[in-house]
Design a protein around this motif. Structure first.
Motif, PDB file in Angstrom:
ATOM      1  N   VAL A 151       0.840  -1.212   0.000  1.00  0.00           N
ATOM      2  CA  VAL A 151       0.000   0.000   0.000  1.00  0.00           C
ATOM      3  C   VAL A 151       0.875   1.262   0.000  1.00  0.00           C
ATOM      4  O   VAL A 151       0.409   2.344  -0.384  1.00  0.00           O
ATOM      5  N   LEU A 152       2.150   1.128   0.379  1.00  0.00           N
ATOM      6  CA  LEU A 152       3.010   2.320   0.493  1.00  0.00           C
ATOM      7  C   LEU A 152       3.060   3.174  -0.783  1.00  0.00           C
ATOM      8  O   LEU A 152       2.926   4.395  -0.711  1.00  0.00           O
ATOM      9  N   PRO A 153       3.226   2.556  -1.979  1.00  0.00           N
ATOM     10  CA  PRO A 153       3.225   3.388  -3.197  1.00  0.00           C
ATOM     11  C   PRO A 153       1.893   4.128  -3.411  1.00  0.00           C
ATOM     12  O   PRO A 153       1.878   5.202  -4.011  1.00  0.00           O
ATOM     13  N   LYS A 154       0.802   3.568  -2.893  1.00  0.00           N
ATOM     14  CA  LYS A 154      -0.499   4.252  -3.012  1.00  0.00           C
ATOM     15  C   LYS A 154      -0.517   5.515  -2.153  1.00  0.00           C
ATOM     16  O   LYS A 154      -1.083   6.540  -2.542  1.00  0.00           O
ATOM     17  N   ILE A 155       0.088   5.434  -0.973  1.00  0.00           N
ATOM     18  CA  ILE A 155       0.155   6.617  -0.093  1.00  0.00           C
ATOM     19  C   ILE A 155       0.916   7.722  -0.827  1.00  0.00           C
ATOM     20  O   ILE A 155       0.482   8.878  -0.883  1.00  0.00           O
ATOM     21  N   LYS A 156       2.040   7.318  -1.407  1.00  0.00           N
ATOM     22  CA  LYS A 156       2.884   8.261  -2.155  1.00  0.00           C
ATOM     23  C   LYS A 156       2.098   8.922  -3.295  1.00  0.00           C
ATOM     24  O   LYS A 156       2.187  10.123  -3.517  1.00  0.00           O
ATOM     25  N   LYS A 157       1.338   8.100  -3.968  1.00  0.00           N
ATOM     26  CA  LYS A 157       0.573   8.592  -5.116  1.00  0.00           C
ATOM     27  C   LYS A 157      -0.476   9.621  -4.672  1.00  0.00           C
ATOM     28  O   LYS A 157      -0.637  10.669  -5.299  1.00  0.00           O
ATOM     29  N   VAL A 158      -1.174   9.327  -3.569  1.00  0.00           N
ATOM     30  CA  VAL A 158      -2.191  10.263  -3.069  1.00  0.00           C
ATOM     31  C   VAL A 158      -1.516  11.568  -2.651  1.00  0.00           C
ATOM     32  O   VAL A 158      -2.010  12.658  -2.945  1.00  0.00           O
ATOM     33  N   LYS A 159      -0.378  11.453  -1.995  1.00  0.00           N
ATOM     34  CA  LYS A 159       0.367  12.648  -1.554  1.00  0.00           C
ATOM     35  C   LYS A 159       0.778  13.487  -2.763  1.00  0.00           C
ATOM     36  O   LYS A 159       0.655  14.722  -2.766  1.00  0.00           O
ATOM     37  N   GLU A 160       1.246  12.830  -3.817  1.00  0.00           N
ATOM     38  CA  GLU A 160       1.664  13.553  -5.032  1.00  0.00           C
ATOM     39  C   GLU A 160       0.483  14.279  -5.665  1.00  0.00           C
ATOM     40  O   GLU A 160       0.596  15.441  -6.047  1.00  0.00           O
ATOM     41  N   ILE A 161      -0.651  13.593  -5.739  1.00  0.00           N
ATOM     42  CA  ILE A 161      -1.848  14.220  -6.330  1.00  0.00           C
ATOM     43  C   ILE A 161      -2.257  15.430  -5.491  1.00  0.00           C
ATOM     44  O   ILE A 161      -2.572  16.501  -6.013  1.00  0.00           O
ATOM     45  N   ALA A 162      -2.241  15.252  -4.155  1.00  0.00           N
ATOM     46  CA  ALA A 162      -2.643  16.334  -3.252  1.00  0.00           C
ATOM     47  C   ALA A 162      -1.719  17.537  -3.422  1.00  0.00           C
ATOM     48  O   ALA A 162      -2.180  18.681  -3.551  1.00  0.00           O
ATOM     49  N   ASP A 163      -0.412  17.288  -3.456  1.00  0.00           N
ATOM     50  CA  ASP A 163       0.557  18.388  -3.586  1.00  0.00           C
ATOM     51  C   ASP A 163       0.423  19.087  -4.935  1.00  0.00           C
ATOM     52  O   ASP A 163       0.413  20.313  -5.009  1.00  0.00           O
ATOM     53  N   LYS A 164       0.300  18.275  -5.980  1.00  0.00           N
ATOM     54  CA  LYS A 164       0.215  18.819  -7.335  1.00  0.00           C
ATOM     55  C   LYS A 164      -0.993  19.730  -7.508  1.00  0.00           C
ATOM     56  O   LYS A 164      -0.959  20.724  -8.214  1.00  0.00           O
ATOM     57  N   ASN A 165      -2.069  19.376  -6.819  1.00  0.00           N
ATOM     58  CA  ASN A 165      -3.307  20.137  -6.967  1.00  0.00           C
ATOM     59  C   ASN A 165      -3.548  21.115  -5.816  1.00  0.00           C
ATOM     60  O   ASN A 165      -4.627  21.694  -5.731  1.00  0.00           O
ATOM     61  N   GLY A 166      -2.578  21.248  -4.944  1.00  0.00           N
ATOM     62  CA  GLY A 166      -2.706  22.175  -3.809  1.00  0.00           C
ATOM     63  C   GLY A 166      -3.867  21.823  -2.893  1.00  0.00           C
ATOM     64  O   GLY A 166      -4.540  22.714  -2.365  1.00  0.00           O
TER      65      GLY A 166
END
Ligand code: DX5
Ligand code: ZN
Length: 215
Positions: A151-166
């Motif tokens: 699940v760790l890469p999924k956490i990373k992915k959500v964090k990236e989406i959140a950061d990218k979209n502010g």
């Protein structure tokens, strides 16, 4: 700093008030409440009546995790009972946008939950509307299970989406969190850690919470 949300699923239910006060005094940030219906998951736990009873016991936000089929039918009852966050599983919510708007219309923060095998893409079109994304790191149903590292890469992915979209969203993880796996989750981008057995299986809850906070 990340937050700790003790799951009362692992508490002693015969002393629930004391168990909640204990973690509040021990430095908890949220109280995580696991609602299971015996259909979406194999276990049955608590309903709105328990949330209502807990509400006056603590000042901490009540983080209600619905592991139930047809969550729409119960959202209003949990909101009235005093939930601060209500999170629904994407796997149990065919009309996710409507469900999220329903939660928010009641003045409650809305979360979506993904089981370990459900891809992050499933929330692509709703992430802008939610206050919280909860990534399950075990298959829901029971406390005390082992952490699923894929699940760790999924956490990373959500964090990236959140950061990218502010997006100012909470990224929460739930299941098998202990002092070792906590670090992996926080490094991947989680900022709220749910922990049941890692806190309630210890006599000294303050120490258990501290152990999760510093790694
Ligand atoms: C699992 C629940 C969890 C559970 C976590 O279905 O959603 O919140 O209580 O328990 P631990 O931390 O013991 O894995
Ligand atoms: Zn939970």
């Amino acid at each position: 700093m990340f937050k700790i949300a003790p799951s009362i699923l692992s508490a002693d239910f015969s002393k629930l008030a004391k168990e909640i006060i204990d973690v509040e005094n021990g430095g908890a940030d949220y109280i995580h409440i696991d609602v299971m219906d015996g259909h979406f998951v194999p276990n049955i736990t608590m309903g709105p009546i328990v949330v209502e009873a807990i509400r006056p016991i603590t000042k901490l936000p009540l983080d209600v995790h619905l592991m139930i089929q047809n969550p729409d039918q119960y959202i209003e009852a949990f909101a009235k009972a005093g939930a601060d966050y209500i999170s629904v599983h994407v796997e149990a919510s065919p009309h996710l946008h409507r469900t999220i708007q329903h939660i928010k219309s009641l003045g409650v923060k809305a979360g979506v939950v993904l089981n370990p095998a459900t891809p992050v893409d499933m929330i692509q079109h709703i992430i802008n509307d939610v206050d919280l994304v909860l990534l399950m790191t075990v298959n829901p149903g029971f406390g005390g299970q082992s952490f699923i590292p894929s699940v760790l890469p999924k956490i990373k992915k959500v964090k990236e989406i959140a950061d990218k979209n502010g997006l100012n969203i909470e990224i929460e993880v739930d299941g098998g969190v202990n002092s070792e796996t906590a670090k992996l989750c926080v490094d991947a981008g989680a900022n709220v850690l749910v922990a049941g057995s890692a806190i309630y299986n210890h006599e000294n809850r303050k120490k258990a919470i501290e152990a999760l906070k510093k790694f």
